[in-house]
Write a protein that holds these residues in place. Sequence first.
Motif, PDB file in Angstrom:
ATOM      1  N   UNK A 204      58.045   2.636   4.438  1.00  0.00           N
ATOM      2  CA  UNK A 204      58.631   1.507   5.148  1.00  0.00           C
ATOM      3  C   UNK A 204      60.063   1.779   5.571  1.00  0.00           C
ATOM      4  N   UNK A 205      60.860   2.330   4.650  1.00  0.00           N
ATOM      5  CA  UNK A 205      62.249   2.670   4.983  1.00  0.00           C
ATOM      6  C   UNK A 205      62.282   3.760   6.045  1.00  0.00           C
ATOM      7  N   UNK A 206      61.372   4.748   5.925  1.00  0.00           N
ATOM      8  CA  UNK A 206      61.332   5.839   6.901  1.00  0.00           C
ATOM      9  C   UNK A 206      61.018   5.306   8.298  1.00  0.00           C
ATOM     10  N   UNK A 207      60.094   4.366   8.393  1.00  0.00           N
ATOM     11  CA  UNK A 207      59.730   3.797   9.695  1.00  0.00           C
ATOM     12  C   UNK A 207      60.910   3.049  10.306  1.00  0.00           C
ATOM     13  N   UNK A 208      61.603   2.257   9.500  1.00  0.00           N
ATOM     14  CA  UNK A 208      62.760   1.511  10.010  1.00  0.00           C
ATOM     15  C   UNK A 208      63.854   2.468  10.469  1.00  0.00           C
ATOM     16  N   UNK A 209      64.153   3.476   9.647  1.00  0.00           N
ATOM     17  CA  UNK A 209      65.218   4.421   9.996  1.00  0.00           C
ATOM     18  C   UNK A 209      64.839   5.224  11.231  1.00  0.00           C
ATOM     19  N   UNK A 210      63.562   5.620  11.332  1.00  0.00           N
ATOM     20  CA  UNK A 210      63.111   6.353  12.523  1.00  0.00           C
ATOM     21  C   UNK A 210      63.325   5.515  13.780  1.00  0.00           C
ATOM     22  N   UNK A 211      62.981   4.243  13.718  1.00  0.00           N
ATOM     23  CA  UNK A 211      63.141   3.390  14.891  1.00  0.00           C
ATOM     24  C   UNK A 211      64.621   3.258  15.273  1.00  0.00           C
ATOM     25  N   UNK A 212      65.468   3.061  14.270  1.00  0.00           N
ATOM     26  CA  UNK A 212      66.894   2.886  14.538  1.00  0.00           C
ATOM     27  C   UNK A 212      67.482   4.146  15.160  1.00  0.00           C
ATOM     28  N   UNK A 213      67.137   5.301  14.609  1.00  0.00           N
ATOM     29  CA  UNK A 213      67.729   6.555  15.083  1.00  0.00           C
ATOM     30  C   UNK A 213      67.198   6.970  16.445  1.00  0.00           C
ATOM     31  N   UNK A 214      65.935   6.727  16.699  1.00  0.00           N
ATOM     32  CA  UNK A 214      65.313   7.247  17.913  1.00  0.00           C
ATOM     33  C   UNK A 214      65.230   6.245  19.056  1.00  0.00           C
ATOM     34  N   UNK A 221      74.337   6.891  19.008  1.00  0.00           N
ATOM     35  CA  UNK A 221      75.749   7.050  18.667  1.00  0.00           C
ATOM     36  C   UNK A 221      75.917   7.906  17.416  1.00  0.00           C
ATOM     37  N   UNK A 222      75.025   7.709  16.435  1.00  0.00           N
ATOM     38  CA  UNK A 222      75.111   8.497  15.212  1.00  0.00           C
ATOM     39  C   UNK A 222      74.885   9.972  15.502  1.00  0.00           C
ATOM     40  N   UNK A 223      73.899  10.265  16.327  1.00  0.00           N
ATOM     41  CA  UNK A 223      73.645  11.657  16.691  1.00  0.00           C
ATOM     42  C   UNK A 223      74.835  12.250  17.441  1.00  0.00           C
ATOM     43  N   UNK A 224      75.463  11.445  18.285  1.00  0.00           N
ATOM     44  CA  UNK A 224      76.626  11.937  19.030  1.00  0.00           C
ATOM     45  C   UNK A 224      77.779  12.263  18.086  1.00  0.00           C
ATOM     46  N   UNK A 225      77.989  11.422  17.087  1.00  0.00           N
ATOM     47  CA  UNK A 225      79.063  11.666  16.118  1.00  0.00           C
ATOM     48  C   UNK A 225      78.781  12.925  15.309  1.00  0.00           C
ATOM     49  N   UNK A 226      77.546  13.076  14.868  1.00  0.00           N
ATOM     50  CA  UNK A 226      77.201  14.264  14.099  1.00  0.00           C
ATOM     51  C   UNK A 226      77.334  15.528  14.905  1.00  0.00           C
ATOM     52  N   UNK A 227      77.081  15.449  16.208  1.00  0.00           N
ATOM     53  CA  UNK A 227      77.191  16.626  17.058  1.00  0.00           C
ATOM     54  C   UNK A 227      78.645  17.003  17.309  1.00  0.00           C
ATOM     55  N   UNK A 228      79.476  16.015  17.648  1.00  0.00           N
ATOM     56  CA  UNK A 228      80.894  16.286  17.922  1.00  0.00           C
ATOM     57  C   UNK A 228      81.649  14.958  17.811  1.00  0.00           C
ATOM     58  N   UNK A 229      82.260  14.731  16.664  1.00  0.00           N
ATOM     59  CA  UNK A 229      82.916  13.452  16.410  1.00  0.00           C
ATOM     60  C   UNK A 229      84.086  13.217  17.366  1.00  0.00           C
ATOM     61  N   UNK A 293      64.162  20.245  15.993  1.00  0.00           N
ATOM     62  CA  UNK A 293      65.033  21.281  15.409  1.00  0.00           C
ATOM     63  C   UNK A 293      66.471  21.141  15.863  1.00  0.00           C
ATOM     64  N   UNK A 294      67.373  21.348  14.905  1.00  0.00           N
ATOM     65  CA  UNK A 294      68.796  21.287  15.216  1.00  0.00           C
ATOM     66  C   UNK A 294      69.440  19.958  14.911  1.00  0.00           C
ATOM     67  N   UNK A 295      68.668  18.984  14.426  1.00  0.00           N
ATOM     68  CA  UNK A 295      69.248  17.691  14.084  1.00  0.00           C
ATOM     69  C   UNK A 295      68.490  17.100  12.903  1.00  0.00           C
ATOM     70  N   UNK A 296      69.188  16.332  12.087  1.00  0.00           N
ATOM     71  CA  UNK A 296      68.536  15.642  10.973  1.00  0.00           C
ATOM     72  C   UNK A 296      67.668  14.529  11.549  1.00  0.00           C
ATOM     73  N   UNK A 297      66.409  14.494  11.156  1.00  0.00           N
ATOM     74  CA  UNK A 297      65.503  13.506  11.717  1.00  0.00           C
ATOM     75  C   UNK A 297      64.476  13.105  10.668  1.00  0.00           C
ATOM     76  N   UNK A 298      63.900  11.937  10.839  1.00  0.00           N
ATOM     77  CA  UNK A 298      63.002  11.373   9.833  1.00  0.00           C
ATOM     78  C   UNK A 298      61.686  12.141   9.769  1.00  0.00           C
ATOM     79  N   UNK A 299      61.101  12.450  10.920  1.00  0.00           N
ATOM     80  CA  UNK A 299      59.839  13.171  10.924  1.00  0.00           C
ATOM     81  C   UNK A 299      59.951  14.529  10.244  1.00  0.00           C
ATOM     82  N   UNK A 300      61.005  15.269  10.568  1.00  0.00           N
ATOM     83  CA  UNK A 300      61.211  16.561   9.932  1.00  0.00           C
ATOM     84  C   UNK A 300      61.455  16.433   8.443  1.00  0.00           C
TER      85      UNK A 300
END
Length: 381
Positions: A204-214, A221-229, A293-300
Amino acid sequence: MSNAAIGARQSVDPDPSAPPGSPTGPSRGRRSSWRLARGFGVDRFSGLYVAILLIVVFSLLDPVRFGTLNNFRIIAASQAITGILVLGLIISLLSGVFDISIAANMTLAISFVGWLQASGLNAGLAVLITLCVGAAVGATNAAIILFLKVDPVIATLGTSSILAALTYWIAQGNTIVDGISPTFAEFGRYRILTIPAPVFYFLGIALILWYVLEHTPAGRYMYAIGSNAEAARLSGLKVRRLQWIALISSGVLGAFAGVVLTMQLGAASYGAGAPYLLTAFAVAFLGSTQVRPGRFNVGGTIVALYLLAIGVKGLELQYPSLPWIKDLFVGAALIVAVAIGARAALRRANPAAGRRSRRRAASGDDGASAVAEQPLVEPKP
């Protein structure tokens, strides 16, 4: 023209019968193999293929113990707690912060939720207060990192030590058994279709986090910060606010992992969260090489979680007299995952060099091709 020069040219000249611009020889074979691998998603789902291979191998080696439905049910249940912890970890990693304290936060939550119930507090209220304490730990980390400008690794390492002291003060180094509500424990032992409830909490948490991130701006925005703050800040994103949210969310999920483990055990086991730290980081970094590949993600993360679980379980059944086999396997997986991630980061930082390298590999360039590229000049007598 000298015989050596003629030989060098003939060794690299294309097949005259081949259509213009078509790859020949080793080049054609390498490109076909690469396209075939990409067609099967090997670059994105290699962990899934390896997990299937491990299942087949271990099932053949030990069909009585490993190749059973009950064993897979045990693997799924045993990894639910780790999965919740890793989901909290990747939120902080996405914001560019290494939260070393997440396992200590989990350990504190285990003892704290047990101590509150042993003191006579209602189980539901004890869980709510424990999650608030987890959020406070995340906020403390954020204040130290963002206001005091302490390096995240040093800051969260220091926080881990403080949390360990608080945990000992609360539990006095003992496992709390008396006073745990039976209803509270039932939430950790309840089964739905023979699958333990913590697995559904994790999914359940994984599904919610996947939706928020993707699928939300906050995730992008989170992915952008992780790539280059810094680039994200210059583009107008509120980097500090998002990092605050990430660290507080990480603290809440770390505490929730501790609560669920206490439900599952029916007791507040002192120090039970510490062994989860290495596995959590191994899963997070290995997961960043899968699905996207190359980013932290729920599916991986899910693929990496169960890949490691299958490997560890199979090795433990094959070598029961080697208690260190799990640490060896997980540590090796962490090193390999970080190495793969570092190489991917280098390719992203210098894409032109990466393309040149892939072209050379695809065309089979070597020393002979280097000779061929040089003009062949007839030596003077």
